[in-house]
Design a protein around this motif. Structure first.
Motif, short mmCIF file in Angstrom:
data_model
loop_
_atom_site.label_atom_id
_atom_site.label_comp_id
_atom_site.label_asym_id
_atom_site.label_seq_id
_atom_site.Cartn_x
_atom_site.Cartn_y
_atom_site.Cartn_z
N ILE A 200 0.84 -1.21 0.00
CA ILE A 200 0.00 0.00 0.00
C ILE A 200 0.87 1.25 0.00
N LEU A 201 1.96 1.22 0.78
CA LEU A 201 2.89 2.36 0.78
C LEU A 201 3.51 2.55 -0.61
N THR A 202 3.84 1.45 -1.27
CA THR A 202 4.41 1.53 -2.61
C THR A 202 3.45 2.23 -3.56
N LEU A 203 2.21 1.79 -3.55
CA LEU A 203 1.22 2.38 -4.45
C LEU A 203 0.97 3.85 -4.11
N LYS A 204 0.96 4.16 -2.80
CA LYS A 204 0.76 5.56 -2.39
C LYS A 204 1.92 6.44 -2.83
N THR A 205 3.13 5.92 -2.67
CA THR A 205 4.33 6.69 -3.07
C THR A 205 4.31 6.94 -4.57
N TRP A 206 3.97 5.87 -5.30
CA TRP A 206 3.88 5.98 -6.77
C TRP A 206 2.82 7.00 -7.17
N GLN A 207 1.66 6.91 -6.56
CA GLN A 207 0.58 7.86 -6.89
C GLN A 207 0.97 9.29 -6.51
N ASN A 208 1.68 9.43 -5.40
CA ASN A 208 2.12 10.76 -4.98
C ASN A 208 3.12 11.34 -5.98
N ASP A 209 4.00 10.49 -6.52
CA ASP A 209 4.92 10.96 -7.55
C ASP A 209 4.15 11.44 -8.79
N ILE A 210 3.13 10.68 -9.16
CA ILE A 210 2.30 11.09 -10.30
C ILE A 210 1.64 12.43 -9.99
N PHE B 87 -4.88 1.67 -11.40
CA PHE B 87 -4.38 1.57 -10.02
C PHE B 87 -4.22 2.94 -9.36
N VAL B 88 -4.67 3.97 -10.06
CA VAL B 88 -4.53 5.34 -9.58
C VAL B 88 -5.90 5.89 -9.18
N ASP B 89 -5.95 6.65 -8.09
CA ASP B 89 -7.19 7.29 -7.67
C ASP B 89 -7.19 8.72 -8.20
N ALA B 90 -7.93 8.94 -9.29
CA ALA B 90 -7.91 10.26 -9.96
C ALA B 90 -8.41 11.36 -9.03
#
Lengths: 290, 290
Positions: free
Chosen positions: B212-222, B247-250
């Motif tokens: 979950i942290l990985t996905l959050k970090t990735w989304q934050n970079d986006i 996998f991104v929350d727009a």
């Protein structure tokens, strides 16, 4: 009577002069310290316009702050100008047509028509001053965006919240590439909270290693930003302007960018349109658009 | 006979179908694995065109790689296609007019005309796949730049050479926001060189904290990248497309960007034009420009 009154409204001073359609200044340049209230600013502008109104076709104003797509109104906040500034109805100040544009956009237009980026239909101007201003010309037109606010050089240079920007976000290009950014980089390298930009420049002339590292780091941050912008825009050229640009080596930046870009090579120029590029560009642009 | 043959040339496969001027697919969609030589690619394209040439007005090709401003030639390298690909004379393949455009640009045009960014005259599409593609529409026109290569999402997310990008530079947006970027972020967080994107998604569904942290970090970079782009472009909207966008929350990205932007609030949409947006957009755009 083909002259316009060009006015430049900055946070420190308001300058004005007659400017012809070719961007040549045709009168003395007058300067007034920018007043602290909206009402006093209006009075300065009215007086300036009254002085020249009979001789001119239109008034063209370069102003701090984003300007709407109709070139009539300041939108959004302008930290160095009084609150209420954005409510000024500029057209009401003159019987002649009044045109306004953001000062960085206007200066970029001056560079495009009479300065360093002449014939560069795709160019990005970066004004390196206390902050960083941006004016972007694409396919021969100013990039304005949906509301007129485009061209803000607040893209992130770090993912790690290392340096707070004046805009409230962290790690914007402006927070590294500006004069303030240079100072902050110096504070980090010298580990001295009191060091100033002036100190860095002074020490660098004496070959102080930390001062030279500071300037190199700062220039490298600018180069990284330009690289990213060239990958986004595939620009004919970039123009560096503002009070800090003389401390930058345009050729070094150009070589770095062109060695890394995934689009095509670009050119980096120092600005040529001078200190009054804002008022000049506003007049030249207004003459084309009105 | 108002149909066109739409062709999508990617590194893995070549797809083609009849498409009408409204972007509707009017035949079976045929697919061929992308051959490894220029000559074989030419043969696939010639055969596809021969099959439909009598029924069509023009051929519109969405291709990997940057395309020149005349929409006739691929410029620059395309890592997933054979060397020599850029020397193909596409017009020579048909007696009908042949139009080509970069696949991300074409897909952005499909979103603009029939998809998620309809009526957004200023929009940026980010294709989140193995890499990151970009298509930028400003004032209702594709941003092409001086040579056609504009829209590359290689702006720097770090000043410290933390992560090498496929382009040879360090720390490009693509190196963080892409599927490869997600994998790299996972490797750093899990401290496991063998972890895959698939593992991360799988573990996240089981509420694994690191996933979950990985996905959050990735989304934050986006989100940081989108914030910077909105400050540059003052865009009406952004469209997220590609295999990773699900996998991104727009909405989360939109809220973040709008809380920090120095221009004006924007919208973030998921793509709507589907898997064949490239060939559809190429036909719709060609129909407008030819």
């Amino acid at each position: 009577m083909n002259k316009a009154l060009g006015i430049d409204i900055g946070g420190t001073k308001i300058s004005y002069a007659l400017v012809d359609n070719n961007g040549e200044i045709k009168s003395e340049i007058k300067k007034v310290a920018t007043p602290r209230t909206k009402e006093e600013i209006i009075k300065v502008l009215k007086d300036a316009i009254l002085e020249y109104e009979n001789e001119i076709e239109f008034v063209a104003i370069a102003t701090a702050g984003a300007v709407n797509n109709e070139n009539t109104k300041v939108i959004g906040s302008t930290a160095n100008l009084p609150s209420g500034y954005k409510d000024i109805d500029f057209q009401s100040l003159s019987s002649k047509k009044v045109f306004i544009e953001n000062d960085a956009n206007a200066a970029a237009w001056a560079e495009y028509r009479i300065g360093a980026s002449r014939n560069c239909k795709n160019s990005v101007m970066l004004t390196l001053g206390t902050g960083v201003g941006g004016g972007i010309i694409l396919n021969g037109k100013l990039l304005k965006g949906k509301s007129g606010a485009a061209g803000e050089m607040h893209f992130m240079m770090s993912r790690k919240q290392e340096r707070k920007c004046t805009c409230g976000a962290y790690d914007c290009f402006e927070a590294y590439a500006s004069g303030n950014g240079l100072k902050q980089t110096a504070i980090e390298i010298f580990e001295d909270e009191t060091i100033t930009t002036y100190d860095v420049i002074e020490k660098a002339t004496k070959n102080d290693k930390k001062a030279i590292l500071t300037l190199k780091t700062w220039q490298n941050d600018i180069a990284l930003g330009v690289l990213g912008l060239n990958n986004i825009f595939d620009a004919d050229c970039f123009v560096l302007s503002g009070s800090m640009e003389k401390f930058v080596d345009a050729e070094e930046i150009e070589n770095f960018v062109n060695s890394k870009t995934v689009t095509t090579p670009t050119k980096i120029y120092h600005a040529k349109a001078g200190n009054y590029a804002g008022m000049i560009g506003a007049v030249v642009l207004a003459n084309e658009l009105l």
